[in-house]
Design a protein around this motif. Structure first.
Motif, mmCIF file in Angstrom:
data_model
loop_
_atom_site.group_PDB
_atom_site.id
_atom_site.type_symbol
_atom_site.label_atom_id
_atom_site.label_comp_id
_atom_site.label_asym_id
_atom_site.label_seq_id
_atom_site.Cartn_x
_atom_site.Cartn_y
_atom_site.Cartn_z
ATOM 1 N N SER A 1 115.120 101.370 65.449
ATOM 2 C CA SER A 1 116.503 101.625 65.844
ATOM 3 C C SER A 1 116.514 102.577 67.020
ATOM 4 O O SER A 1 115.740 103.541 67.052
ATOM 5 C CB SER A 1 117.284 102.248 64.680
ATOM 6 O OG SER A 1 118.563 102.659 65.101
ATOM 7 N N HIS A 2 117.385 102.304 67.980
ATOM 8 C CA HIS A 2 117.518 103.215 69.117
ATOM 9 C C HIS A 2 118.717 104.143 68.963
ATOM 10 O O HIS A 2 118.912 105.032 69.776
ATOM 11 C CB HIS A 2 117.661 102.425 70.424
ATOM 12 C CG HIS A 2 118.952 101.678 70.546
ATOM 13 N ND1 HIS A 2 119.219 100.525 69.826
ATOM 14 C CD2 HIS A 2 120.071 101.913 71.296
ATOM 15 C CE1 HIS A 2 120.422 100.088 70.135
ATOM 16 N NE2 HIS A 2 120.968 100.905 71.024
ATOM 17 N N GLY A 3 119.511 103.958 67.921
ATOM 18 C CA GLY A 3 120.745 104.712 67.767
ATOM 19 C C GLY A 3 120.581 106.045 67.068
ATOM 20 O O GLY A 3 119.474 106.439 66.688
ATOM 21 N N ASP B 1 122.945 102.642 74.655
ATOM 22 C CA ASP B 1 122.736 101.203 74.855
ATOM 23 C C ASP B 1 122.308 100.898 76.285
ATOM 24 O O ASP B 1 121.459 100.026 76.528
ATOM 25 C CB ASP B 1 124.008 100.428 74.532
ATOM 26 C CG ASP B 1 124.295 100.340 73.039
ATOM 27 O OD1 ASP B 1 123.481 100.839 72.232
ATOM 28 O OD2 ASP B 1 125.346 99.760 72.690
ATOM 29 N N ASP B 2 122.894 101.600 77.232
ATOM 30 C CA ASP B 2 122.621 101.340 78.637
ATOM 31 C C ASP B 2 121.151 101.524 78.989
ATOM 32 O O ASP B 2 120.626 100.835 79.872
ATOM 33 C CB ASP B 2 123.489 102.259 79.502
ATOM 34 C CG ASP B 2 123.339 101.968 80.978
ATOM 35 O OD1 ASP B 2 123.679 100.837 81.392
ATOM 36 O OD2 ASP B 2 122.872 102.855 81.722
ATOM 37 N N THR C 1 119.298 98.301 78.370
ATOM 38 C CA THR C 1 119.610 97.220 79.308
ATOM 39 C C THR C 1 118.805 97.335 80.596
ATOM 40 O O THR C 1 118.740 96.366 81.362
ATOM 41 C CB THR C 1 121.112 97.204 79.656
ATOM 42 O OG1 THR C 1 121.459 98.397 80.378
ATOM 43 C CG2 THR C 1 121.966 97.089 78.402
ATOM 44 N N ASP D 1 120.417 97.035 63.444
ATOM 45 C CA ASP D 1 119.941 97.847 64.565
ATOM 46 C C ASP D 1 118.900 97.092 65.391
ATOM 47 O O ASP D 1 118.922 97.137 66.628
ATOM 48 C CB ASP D 1 119.319 99.149 64.044
ATOM 49 C CG ASP D 1 120.350 100.122 63.519
ATOM 50 O OD1 ASP D 1 121.556 99.873 63.689
ATOM 51 O OD2 ASP D 1 119.951 101.144 62.922
ATOM 52 N N ARG E 1 120.536 94.308 67.382
ATOM 53 C CA ARG E 1 121.298 94.862 68.499
ATOM 54 C C ARG E 1 120.380 95.295 69.636
ATOM 55 O O ARG E 1 120.661 95.014 70.810
ATOM 56 C CB ARG E 1 122.132 96.051 68.017
ATOM 57 C CG ARG E 1 122.907 96.790 69.106
ATOM 58 C CD ARG E 1 123.870 95.881 69.817
ATOM 59 N NE ARG E 1 124.659 96.597 70.824
ATOM 60 C CZ ARG E 1 125.290 96.005 71.820
ATOM 61 N NH1 ARG E 1 125.241 94.686 71.956
ATOM 62 N NH2 ARG E 1 125.983 96.708 72.686
ATOM 63 N N ALA E 2 119.282 95.958 69.312
ATOM 64 C CA ALA E 2 118.346 96.391 70.347
ATOM 65 C C ALA E 2 117.784 95.194 71.101
ATOM 66 O O ALA E 2 117.674 95.210 72.338
ATOM 67 C CB ALA E 2 117.223 97.216 69.738
ATOM 68 N N LEU F 1 120.120 93.872 73.646
ATOM 69 C CA LEU F 1 120.316 94.724 74.818
ATOM 70 C C LEU F 1 119.163 94.640 75.812
ATOM 71 O O LEU F 1 119.381 94.748 77.028
ATOM 72 C CB LEU F 1 120.488 96.181 74.367
ATOM 73 C CG LEU F 1 121.783 96.515 73.636
ATOM 74 C CD1 LEU F 1 121.682 97.881 72.975
ATOM 75 C CD2 LEU F 1 122.965 96.483 74.598
#
Length: 270
Positions: A125-127, A196-197, A200, A220, A223-224, A227
């Motif tokens: 997860s990156h969050g 999130d940016d 990307t 997660d 979602r990653a 992106l």
């Protein structure tokens, strides 16, 4: 084991190099050590064609175990990974991390993309991580670690599980320094993660995988992968967060072709 030293705080990180071929840094998850990659067959499968760099994250295994929460800030963890690459004489490597190791790999790729040639993230997860360990184990798990040690932690975890903790997991977890793990848990809880940016803008080939029953990381991971430009995403059917590493054959079936596909030219070693 060899040791690399993070110049920012002098913490020593234990690592071992086996095999031959292009370098691949393997980074384990929380409460585990580099031996997890041996236990479930990854080293045996990969060492004939890859130089494997196996490390123990700070607070784990044979690496130093600071007890201060600030010692486990993610930018410091990234410094550990770079120190290991430097000590191994590796300018650029493929990276494969699971859970904690995956999260560290995402941050390393954002901070030092020139050191990473390919990225594999399992159950990552990156969050923000607030509450992640409480959801994975049980509420107030860091407090239990600090107050009752690893035995108390395992006892409490057993109370929140459908099935008892198996003997192998109990042995690995019991070997941890409970004060170091409590500090690490609390640092992770305060971690803001990556925007999130940031994902990307990744320009390294990337693959994400996650157990189909991993309620803590499925969304997660998906979602990653959405992106990161051009990223692969794979479900490991029938496994959750704690059991996916044991699915060595299933995981290798999706990761090995990715690692063997055409890649950029070196140099990879100094």
């Amino acid at each position: 084991m060899d040791f690399a030293t993070n110049p920012s705080d002098g913490t020593r990180i234990a690592f071992q190099i086996v095999g031959s071929g292009p370098p691949l840094l393997l980074v384990h998850g929380s409460l585990l050590t580099h031996t997890i990659w041996r236990t479930f067959g990854y080293v045996k499968a990969l060492r004939p064609s890859r130089t494997l760099i196996l490390l123990d994250m700070r607070g784990h295994g044979r690496s130093d175990k600071p007890h201060e929460v600030e010692a486990y800030a993610m930018d410091t963890i990234v410094g550990d990974l770079i120190a290991v690459l430097d000590a191994a004489g590796v300018t650029k490597a493929d990276y494969w991390g699971y859970s904690y190791g995956g999260r560290a790999g995402l941050t390393l790729t954002a901070a030092a993309p020139d050191r990473i040639s390919r990225l594999v993230v399992g159950g990552g997860s990156h969050g923000p991580q607030r509450g992640a360990f409480d959801r994975l184990f049980f509420p107030r798990c860091a407090d239990v670690l600090a107050e009752r040690g690893m035995d108390g932690f395992i006892e409490e975890w057993n109370r929140h599980r459908l099935f008892p903790v198996d003997a192998a997991t109990r042995a690995v977890f019991s070997a941890n320094d409970s004060d170091a793990m409590a500090a690490y848990f609390r640092a992770s809880d305060a971690e803001p993660g990556l925007a999130d940016d940031a994902l990307t803008h990744f320009d390294v080939p990337s693959l994400f995988y996650v157990g189909s029953e991993d309620s803590t990381r499925l969304a997660d991971s998906r979602r990653a992968a959405e992106l990161v430009p051009g990223a692969e995403f794979h479900l490991i059917d029938g496994f959750d967060h704690s059991t996916t590493p044991a699915a060595g054959a299933e995981v290798l079936r999706v990761v090995e072709p990715f690692l063997a596909s055409p890649r950029g030219t070196g140099p990879f070693f100094e």
